[in-house]
Design an enzyme around this catalytic site. Structure first.
Site, PDB file in Angstrom:
ATOM      1  N   ARG A  84      -0.033  -8.574  13.867  1.00 38.65           N
ATOM      2  CA  ARG A  84      -0.734  -7.508  12.987  1.00 38.65           C
ATOM      3  C   ARG A  84      -1.561  -8.341  11.762  1.00 38.65           C
ATOM      4  NH1 ARG A  84       4.163  -4.734  10.416  1.00 38.65           N
ATOM      5  NH2 ARG A  84       2.649  -3.384   9.375  1.00 38.65           N
ATOM      6  N   LYS A 143       0.920  -1.137  -0.014  1.00 38.83           N
ATOM      7  CA  LYS A 143       0.033  -0.008  -0.054  1.00 38.83           C
ATOM      8  C   LYS A 143       0.967   1.274  -0.007  1.00 38.83           C
ATOM      9  CE  LYS A 143      -2.382  -0.735   3.935  1.00 38.83           C
ATOM     10  NZ  LYS A 143      -1.813  -2.075   4.248  1.00 38.83           N
ATOM     11  N   ARG A 199      -9.475   1.449   9.094  1.00 41.22           N
ATOM     12  CA  ARG A 199      -8.906  -0.134   9.587  1.00 41.22           C
ATOM     13  C   ARG A 199      -9.884  -0.737  10.387  1.00 41.22           C
ATOM     14  NH1 ARG A 199      -2.953   0.791   8.981  1.00 41.22           N
ATOM     15  NH2 ARG A 199      -1.838  -1.004   9.139  1.00 41.22           N
ATOM     16  N   ARG A 225      11.736  -5.736   4.779  1.00 41.39           N
ATOM     17  CA  ARG A 225      11.415  -4.227   4.698  1.00 41.39           C
ATOM     18  C   ARG A 225      12.335  -3.456   5.304  1.00 41.39           C
ATOM     19  NH1 ARG A 225       5.266  -1.955   4.885  1.00 41.39           N
ATOM     20  NH2 ARG A 225       5.465  -2.460   7.104  1.00 41.39           N
ATOM     21  N   ARG A 265      11.524  -1.258  10.912  1.00 40.12           N
ATOM     22  CA  ARG A 265      10.300  -0.841  11.967  1.00 40.12           C
ATOM     23  C   ARG A 265      10.155  -1.767  12.800  1.00 40.12           C
ATOM     24  NH1 ARG A 265       4.979   0.440   8.111  1.00 40.12           N
ATOM     25  NH2 ARG A 265       4.118  -0.629   9.821  1.00 40.12           N
TER      26      ARG A 265
HETATM   27  P1  AMP Z   1       0.888   0.780   8.807  1.00 40.31           P
HETATM   28  O1  AMP Z   1       2.207   1.762   8.560  1.00 40.31           O
HETATM   29  O2  AMP Z   1      -0.169   1.361   8.176  1.00 40.31           O
HETATM   30  O3  AMP Z   1       1.382  -0.553   8.692  1.00 40.31           O
HETATM   31  O4  AMP Z   1       0.479   1.017  10.384  1.00 40.31           O
HETATM   32  C1  AMP Z   1       1.542   0.872  11.531  1.00 40.31           C
HETATM   33  C2  AMP Z   1       0.777   0.789  12.799  1.00 40.31           C
HETATM   34  O5  AMP Z   1       0.009   1.983  13.193  1.00 40.31           O
HETATM   35  C3  AMP Z   1      -0.483  -0.109  12.552  1.00 40.31           C
HETATM   36  O6  AMP Z   1      -0.124  -1.465  12.886  1.00 40.31           O
HETATM   37  C4  AMP Z   1      -1.435   0.202  13.815  1.00 40.31           C
HETATM   38  O7  AMP Z   1      -1.084  -0.134  14.954  1.00 40.31           O
HETATM   39  C5  AMP Z   1      -1.416   1.865  13.501  1.00 40.31           C
HETATM   40  N1  AMP Z   1      -2.239   2.392  12.840  1.00 40.31           N
HETATM   41  C6  AMP Z   1      -2.137   2.915  11.411  1.00 40.31           C
HETATM   42  N2  AMP Z   1      -3.367   3.120  11.097  1.00 40.31           N
HETATM   43  C7  AMP Z   1      -4.359   2.924  11.987  1.00 40.31           C
HETATM   44  C8  AMP Z   1      -5.582   3.102  11.910  1.00 40.31           C
HETATM   45  N3  AMP Z   1      -6.274   3.499  10.808  1.00 40.31           N
HETATM   46  N4  AMP Z   1      -6.408   2.625  13.108  1.00 40.31           N
HETATM   47  C9  AMP Z   1      -5.663   2.153  14.022  1.00 40.31           C
HETATM   48  N5  AMP Z   1      -4.273   1.929  14.204  1.00 40.31           N
HETATM   49  C10 AMP Z   1      -3.729   2.559  12.944  1.00 40.31           C
END
Ligand code: AMP
Length: 209
Positions: A166, A13, A89, A123, A155
């Site tokens: 996750r 994404k 999400r 990654r 990360r």
């Molecule tokens: P990502 O970089 O999109 O994988 O997001 C990293 C982490 O941030 C996720 O695993 C969640 O813990 C938190 N996070 C990101 N977007 C959301 C969301 N829309 N709702 C809740 N937690 C989020």
């Protein structure tokens, strides 16, 4: 053009949002990136979100996340359109979003768990310009960003133990959004296991229809 990129973590994404937002001249909004940045800055909400939620693979509570996105969408760079990468999400987030703005398409980028685990464990991201590298896009020099020569890091939540959590969270809380958007006629599916350029072309074809 207001787009949502949906799909499990590690499906590409962020990589696609980076490319498509540049191509269409629209904003790229990554809630994950916003949380990471807040924590890096030492912001108390950001640090709490990391320690209690995202560092463990859990979602940040809806009210915090929705508030953050609501403010972000008011910014000038969203006037032309945006890509939401990693938001919504959960069903409550999607319900809140449809009350504030119209979405043109929801692009679901699909991949199998085996591909996702391989991608996430390899990654790396630039500390400085945030560019993402991995098995599909390796840096020319190990550990160094091609573009700005910044240091690459892994990360916290890309460690194998956190990845499984996750994926569980995605299946339980985010997957129901596929039906939610399908029922609204907004869902479009692309194969996230294709080469990056092919996925990009597939998304552009949908967005430019
Ligand atoms: P990502 O970089 O999109 O994988 O997001 C990293 C982490 O941030 C996720 O695993 C969640 O813990 C938190 N996070 C990101 N977007 C959301 C969301 N829309 N709702 C809740 N937690 C989020």
């Amino acid at each position: 053009m207001n787009l949502i990129f949906l799909g499990p973590p590690g499906t590409g994404k962020g990589t696609q949002a980076e490319r498509i937002s540049a191509e269409l001249n629209i904003a790229h909004i990554s809630t994950g990136e916003m949380f990471r940045q807040l924590a890096n800055e030492g912001n108390s909400l950001g640090v709490e979100a990391r320690d209690k939620y995202w560092g463990k693979g859990n979602l940040v509570p809806d009210d915090i996340t929705i508030g953050l996105v609501q403010e972000r969408l008011k910014k000038e760079d969203c006037k032309n359109g945006f890509i939401l990468d990693g938001f919504p999400r959960t069903i409550p987030q999607a319900e809140a979003l449809e009350k504030i703005i119209k979405i043109n398409y929801v692009i679901d980028i699909e991949s199998t768990d085996a591909v996702i685990i391989k991608r996430l464990t390899s990654r790396r991201q630039c500390q400085n310009c945030k560019k993402i590298y991995g098995i599909d896009v390796p840096p020319k020099e190990e550990g160094i960003c091609d573009i700005c020569k910044g240091k690459l890091f892994q990360r916290d939540d890309d460690r194998e133990s956190v990845i499984m959590e996750r994926l569980n969270v995605y299946n339980k809380q985010t997957k129901p959004l596929i039906e939610f958007y399908k029922s609204r006629g907004l869902l479009r599916i692309v194969n996230g296991e294709n080469p990056i350029e092919q996925i990009k072309a597939d998304i552009l074809e949908i967005a430019q229809k």
